[in-house]
Every structure is written in C-alpha cells, then in structure tokens.
Design a protein around this motif. Structure first.
Motif, PDB file in Angstrom:
ATOM      1  N   GLY A   1      38.180  20.474   7.655  1.00 58.80           N
ATOM      2  CA  GLY A   1      38.498  19.150   7.790  1.00 58.80           C
ATOM      3  C   GLY A   1      39.477  18.768   6.739  1.00 58.80           C
ATOM      4  N   THR A   2      40.524  19.621   6.267  1.00 55.93           N
ATOM      5  CA  THR A   2      41.521  19.395   5.123  1.00 55.93           C
ATOM      6  C   THR A   2      42.814  19.449   6.210  1.00 55.93           C
ATOM      7  N   GLU A   3      43.991  19.189   5.287  1.00 58.38           N
ATOM      8  CA  GLU A   3      45.187  19.515   6.071  1.00 58.38           C
ATOM      9  C   GLU A   3      46.035  20.236   5.189  1.00 58.38           C
ATOM     10  N   LYS A   4      47.206  20.688   5.996  1.00 66.26           N
ATOM     11  CA  LYS A   4      48.255  21.530   5.007  1.00 66.26           C
ATOM     12  C   LYS A   4      49.517  21.176   5.854  1.00 66.26           C
ATOM     13  N   ASP A   5      50.546  21.281   5.091  1.00 74.27           N
ATOM     14  CA  ASP A   5      51.715  21.181   5.466  1.00 74.27           C
ATOM     15  C   ASP A   5      52.364  22.286   6.347  1.00 74.27           C
ATOM     16  N   VAL A   6      53.081  22.201   7.542  1.00 76.49           N
ATOM     17  CA  VAL A   6      53.522  23.264   8.392  1.00 76.49           C
ATOM     18  C   VAL A   6      54.790  23.194   8.477  1.00 76.49           C
ATOM     19  N   THR A   7      55.775  23.990   8.485  1.00 77.21           N
ATOM     20  CA  THR A   7      57.211  23.715   8.806  1.00 77.21           C
ATOM     21  C   THR A   7      57.425  24.460   9.897  1.00 77.21           C
ATOM     22  N   VAL A   8      58.159  23.551  10.925  1.00 75.74           N
ATOM     23  CA  VAL A   8      58.462  23.860  12.343  1.00 75.74           C
ATOM     24  C   VAL A   8      59.893  24.319  12.143  1.00 75.74           C
ATOM     25  N   THR A   9      60.259  25.420  12.568  1.00 80.51           N
ATOM     26  CA  THR A   9      61.550  25.832  12.561  1.00 80.51           C
ATOM     27  C   THR A   9      62.093  26.198  14.144  1.00 80.51           C
ATOM     28  N   ALA A  10      63.167  25.737  14.352  1.00 77.68           N
ATOM     29  CA  ALA A  10      63.830  26.030  15.490  1.00 77.68           C
ATOM     30  C   ALA A  10      65.215  26.660  15.345  1.00 77.68           C
ATOM     31  N   LEU A  11      65.562  27.934  16.115  1.00 82.29           N
ATOM     32  CA  LEU A  11      66.423  28.772  15.959  1.00 82.29           C
ATOM     33  C   LEU A  11      67.296  28.943  17.336  1.00 82.29           C
ATOM     34  N   ALA A  12      68.637  29.085  17.623  1.00 79.27           N
ATOM     35  CA  ALA A  12      69.425  29.251  18.552  1.00 79.27           C
ATOM     36  C   ALA A  12      70.381  29.948  18.490  1.00 79.27           C
ATOM     37  N   THR A  13      70.914  30.992  19.208  1.00 77.88           N
ATOM     38  CA  THR A  13      72.019  31.900  19.298  1.00 77.88           C
ATOM     39  C   THR A  13      72.415  31.559  20.750  1.00 77.88           C
ATOM     40  N   PHE A  14      73.995  31.430  20.923  1.00 72.76           N
ATOM     41  CA  PHE A  14      74.605  31.277  22.078  1.00 72.76           C
ATOM     42  C   PHE A  14      75.894  31.895  22.260  1.00 72.76           C
ATOM     43  N   VAL A  15      76.158  32.650  23.206  1.00 76.02           N
ATOM     44  CA  VAL A  15      77.408  33.461  23.481  1.00 76.02           C
ATOM     45  C   VAL A  15      77.764  33.228  24.979  1.00 76.02           C
ATOM     46  N   GLY A  16      79.138  32.487  25.266  1.00 73.26           N
ATOM     47  CA  GLY A  16      79.557  32.441  26.458  1.00 73.26           C
ATOM     48  C   GLY A  16      80.793  32.714  26.752  1.00 73.26           C
ATOM     49  N   TYR A  17      81.393  33.256  27.856  1.00 74.70           N
ATOM     50  CA  TYR A  17      82.669  33.827  28.159  1.00 74.70           C
ATOM     51  C   TYR A  17      83.172  33.581  29.499  1.00 74.70           C
ATOM     52  N   GLU A  18      84.186  32.967  29.620  1.00 75.81           N
ATOM     53  CA  GLU A  18      85.084  32.591  30.658  1.00 75.81           C
ATOM     54  C   GLU A  18      86.018  33.711  31.088  1.00 75.81           C
ATOM     55  N   PHE A  19      85.705  34.577  31.873  1.00 71.48           N
ATOM     56  CA  PHE A  19      86.535  35.685  32.148  1.00 71.48           C
ATOM     57  C   PHE A  19      87.954  35.462  32.983  1.00 71.48           C
TER      58      PHE A  19
ATOM     59  N   ASP B   1      89.572  32.010  35.421  1.00 69.58           N
ATOM     60  CA  ASP B   1      89.237  30.430  36.213  1.00 69.58           C
ATOM     61  C   ASP B   1      88.089  30.706  37.278  1.00 69.58           C
ATOM     62  N   LYS B   2      87.848  31.738  37.749  1.00 69.27           N
ATOM     63  CA  LYS B   2      86.776  32.139  38.763  1.00 69.27           C
ATOM     64  C   LYS B   2      85.286  32.514  38.212  1.00 69.27           C
ATOM     65  N   PHE B   3      85.179  33.073  37.023  1.00 74.67           N
ATOM     66  CA  PHE B   3      83.805  33.618  36.682  1.00 74.67           C
ATOM     67  C   PHE B   3      83.593  33.421  35.225  1.00 74.67           C
ATOM     68  N   LYS B   4      82.176  32.952  35.089  1.00 73.20           N
ATOM     69  CA  LYS B   4      81.856  32.779  33.818  1.00 73.20           C
ATOM     70  C   LYS B   4      80.509  33.162  33.404  1.00 73.20           C
ATOM     71  N   LEU B   5      79.927  33.753  32.181  1.00 73.58           N
ATOM     72  CA  LEU B   5      78.885  34.172  31.917  1.00 73.58           C
ATOM     73  C   LEU B   5      78.410  33.971  30.492  1.00 73.58           C
ATOM     74  N   ALA B   6      76.971  33.725  30.356  1.00 78.28           N
ATOM     75  CA  ALA B   6      76.828  33.277  28.889  1.00 78.28           C
ATOM     76  C   ALA B   6      75.132  33.880  28.805  1.00 78.28           C
ATOM     77  N   ALA B   7      74.747  33.592  27.587  1.00 75.99           N
ATOM     78  CA  ALA B   7      73.374  34.292  27.226  1.00 75.99           C
ATOM     79  C   ALA B   7      72.859  33.671  25.999  1.00 75.99           C
ATOM     80  N   GLU B   8      71.694  33.338  26.018  1.00 76.09           N
ATOM     81  CA  GLU B   8      71.366  32.703  24.733  1.00 76.09           C
ATOM     82  C   GLU B   8      69.888  33.262  24.340  1.00 76.09           C
ATOM     83  N   TYR B   9      69.364  33.104  23.060  1.00 75.87           N
ATOM     84  CA  TYR B   9      68.138  33.474  22.508  1.00 75.87           C
ATOM     85  C   TYR B   9      67.536  32.363  21.554  1.00 75.87           C
ATOM     86  N   ASN B  10      66.475  31.941  21.800  1.00 78.06           N
ATOM     87  CA  ASN B  10      65.800  30.866  21.272  1.00 78.06           C
ATOM     88  C   ASN B  10      64.549  31.103  20.675  1.00 78.06           C
ATOM     89  N   GLN B  11      64.251  30.657  19.493  1.00 76.55           N
ATOM     90  CA  GLN B  11      62.892  30.693  18.773  1.00 76.55           C
ATOM     91  C   GLN B  11      62.439  29.325  18.449  1.00 76.55           C
TER      92      GLN B  11
END
Length: 344
Positions: free
Chosen positions: A211-229, A231-241
């Motif tokens: 019945g007690t409470e505790k402090d919890v830290t919520v953390t969000a992390l994100a990484t992202f890379v995108g490349y436009e090869f 005018d015709k083609f582009k590609l991207a990837a991302e990883y998130n926590q």
C-alpha cells in the motif's frame, strides 16, 4: 568639440529611431486560416471480424496562424477526433502557442506546443493521414503538450532543441504529482542525410506492495536515420525505447517497450508514389512470469500502397495494413484502406 559630440550623438539617435520606424513600416501583421481532414474507407479481412467495412473521418484540424510582429507568431489549432469517453467527434485544443524568433539561431515556443519526439520521423515518413509514426502509434509520446521549448541552430548541419512539458499530452491536464517531462534532441542534416537522437525523462508515483508508493522514472529514447538517395527514392530506420512505462503518460515499474520501424518511398512522378513500412513492437518479461507483459499488443505491422496526388492539397492512397501478433491465441489483423487527405 562638445558641440561636435552632441551632433554626432543626436545623429546616431536619429538614425536608430529611423531604423526602428523603417523596420515597423516594413512589417504588416497578417494571418491565415488552415485546415486538414483525414478520411478513409476500409475493408477488414481479419478472421472473425464483426464490422467488415466502414467510412471514417479519423481527424479534422482547424487552425489559424497570425504574425503579430517581426519575429513573433501566434498559432491555434483544434483537433477534432475520437474521445476516450465515446464521442467520435470531440474538439481538442491541439496547439495554442506563441513563437518568438529571438535570433537567426534561437526560436522559443510556449503554450500548447508541438513536441519534438517524432516530428522529423513523421515528416520523413510523409503519410500521417494513413498511419501515425512509430512513437505516436504505439504510445511512446504525444504530438503536443503544455510547456515551453527552444530550438537552436548550431551550424549549417546541426540543430538541437530542449523542452519542459507537463508530460500528459494535449488531451489531459497536469497530473496530481505536478512533475514535468524534460528532454532534448540533436539533429544532423546534410546532403539528403538526416540523423537524430532524442531522450526525455519524467517521474511519477506508483503504488507498490504494502500500500505504499514509490517514485518511478519513465524514460523515452529514440534514434532515427533517413536518407534521400535521389529525387526518386528515400529510406529510413528508427529504434525506440520506453522504460518504466506502459505508455508515455502511464508510469509502470519495470514495464518496458521497444521497437523498430523501417519505411521507404519511391516517387514515380509528381503525382504518383509507392511506399512501404515495417514496424516491430515488443516488451520485456516481468520477474516470475513466462510471457511478455504486453504480449497481446506485441507483433509486426506491414503497411504498403500507392499514393496519388491529383492537385495541390489533395492526396489519396490505396494501401494494405496488416498486423501479425506475437500472441498465438489472437487473430492477426488484415485490412485494405482507401485514405484521403485534403487541406487548405
């Protein structure tokens, strides 16, 4: 000599007043209304589905931007969408911000502001009217919140931002703890390449055994890379926590989420595009358990289709959306969509 100095001083003062007057004369306050609507028809091919097909308006945005003075801009946007209480068309305040361009390198925004967790990812993905970007889709963060942020232009290639927000998103007020979410990101852009790292933290009290409470830290992390090869083609990837959170606004000790997203676009001409995306979402296994805590929602999503833009301000897409669940006792989702966006 004294008279000469007074003359020089008076001349300088006159020139400064003239420059200010000229600056004011060159600026005329102006405003512009804007709007955007996301409409779709979908057919559900999932086994055992009850509602096979439906027409929907998922979102309607109505806004107004006003340039108050040089370097000062006010914006307001209403987001009309589904309410958790059941109403399909409830208006939420999505944006109510004052923006100050302090210098060529610094811009400050405050009020109900757009967040920066997935802004670059969403822009690169380019099909928000079809599907949200990963962090937004799976509850890793909100697209707007109450607070203040600052953007910094560090060089031709590097930019950064920092913010303090309530942390509950634009559909909720500050929680009882009154603790804010703090974060920052660093972005690199050069010759078709964009890379980004992002992180934020927010603490909250959660109930524990006894019945007690505790402090919890919520953390969000994100990484992202995108490349436009080209005018015709582009590609991207991302990883998130998302660490210690069942959702960005719901602290939960030792409950973690993580996932990846890959997406690309091939432009045929100025009206036709082909696109594809793959998402993977998973969670950790709690102590003493045999299954992952988020098993019912874990899995892989595939979105692929073709977009047609007949005129400026109108986009439509025929696409397939499937979700393959990790839970073997649940049926996979399989749907065909016709999506439409029109804006002014």
């Amino acid at each position: 000599m004294r008279g000469k100095n007074l003359l020089i001083g008076a001349t300088a003062l006159l020139l400064s007043f003239t420059a200010v007057a000229q600056d004011k004369a060159d600026f005329t306050p102006s405003g512009e209304a804007n709007g955007k609507v996301f409409f779709n028809y979908h057919y559900d091919m999932s086994e055992g589905t009850e509602q096979e097909s439906s027409f929907e308006i998922k979102r309607a945005y109505f806004g107004y931007d006003y340039n108050i003075a040089k370097g000062w801009k006010a914006s307001i946007t209403l987001d009309v969408g589904k309410n958790d209480g059941g109403s399909d068309y409830t208006a939420f305040l999505k944006k109510a911000q004052l923006e100050w361009q302090a210098s060529s390198a610094v811009k400050v925004s405050l009020g109900m502001i757009g967040t920066v967790q997935f802004s670059e990812q969403e822009k690169f993905w380019g099909y928000r009217y079809i599907m949200k970007s990963f962090n937004d889709e799976y509850g890793f963060g909100a697209s707007a919140d109450l607070g203040i942020k600052a953007n910094f232009k560090l060089s031709d290639a590097f930019s950064a931002n920092a913010f303090i927000i309530n942390g509950e998103g634009y559909k909720k007020v500050q929680d009882d703890d009154g603790k804010q979410r703090v974060g920052a990101s660093l972005i690199y852009e050069n010759k078709g390449l964009i890379a980004k790292v992002y992180g934020d933290v927010n603490s909250a009290k959660v109930a524990v055994a006894g019945g007690t409470e505790k402090d919890v830290t919520v953390t969000a992390l994100a990484t992202f890379v995108g490349y436009e090869f080209s005018d015709k083609f582009k590609l991207a990837a991302e990883y998130n926590q998302l660490i210690n959170g069942a959702k960005y606004s719901s602290a939960s000790d030792n409950h973690d989420l993580e996932g990846m997203s890959f997406y690309s676009t091939y432009t045929i001409d100025n009206k036709w595009e082909v696109f594809g995306r793959y998402d993977y979402l998973t969670s950790n296994t709690l102590a003493g358990e045999t299954e992952k805590w988020n098993l019912s929602s874990n899995g892989s999503a595939i979105t692929t289709g073709v977009q047609y833009a007949p005129v400026k301000g109108v986009k439509m897409a025929l696409n397939y959306q499937g979700f393959m669940k990790k839970d073997s006792s649940s049926e996979d989702n399989s749907m065909v969509y016709v999506n439409l966006e029109f804006k002014f």
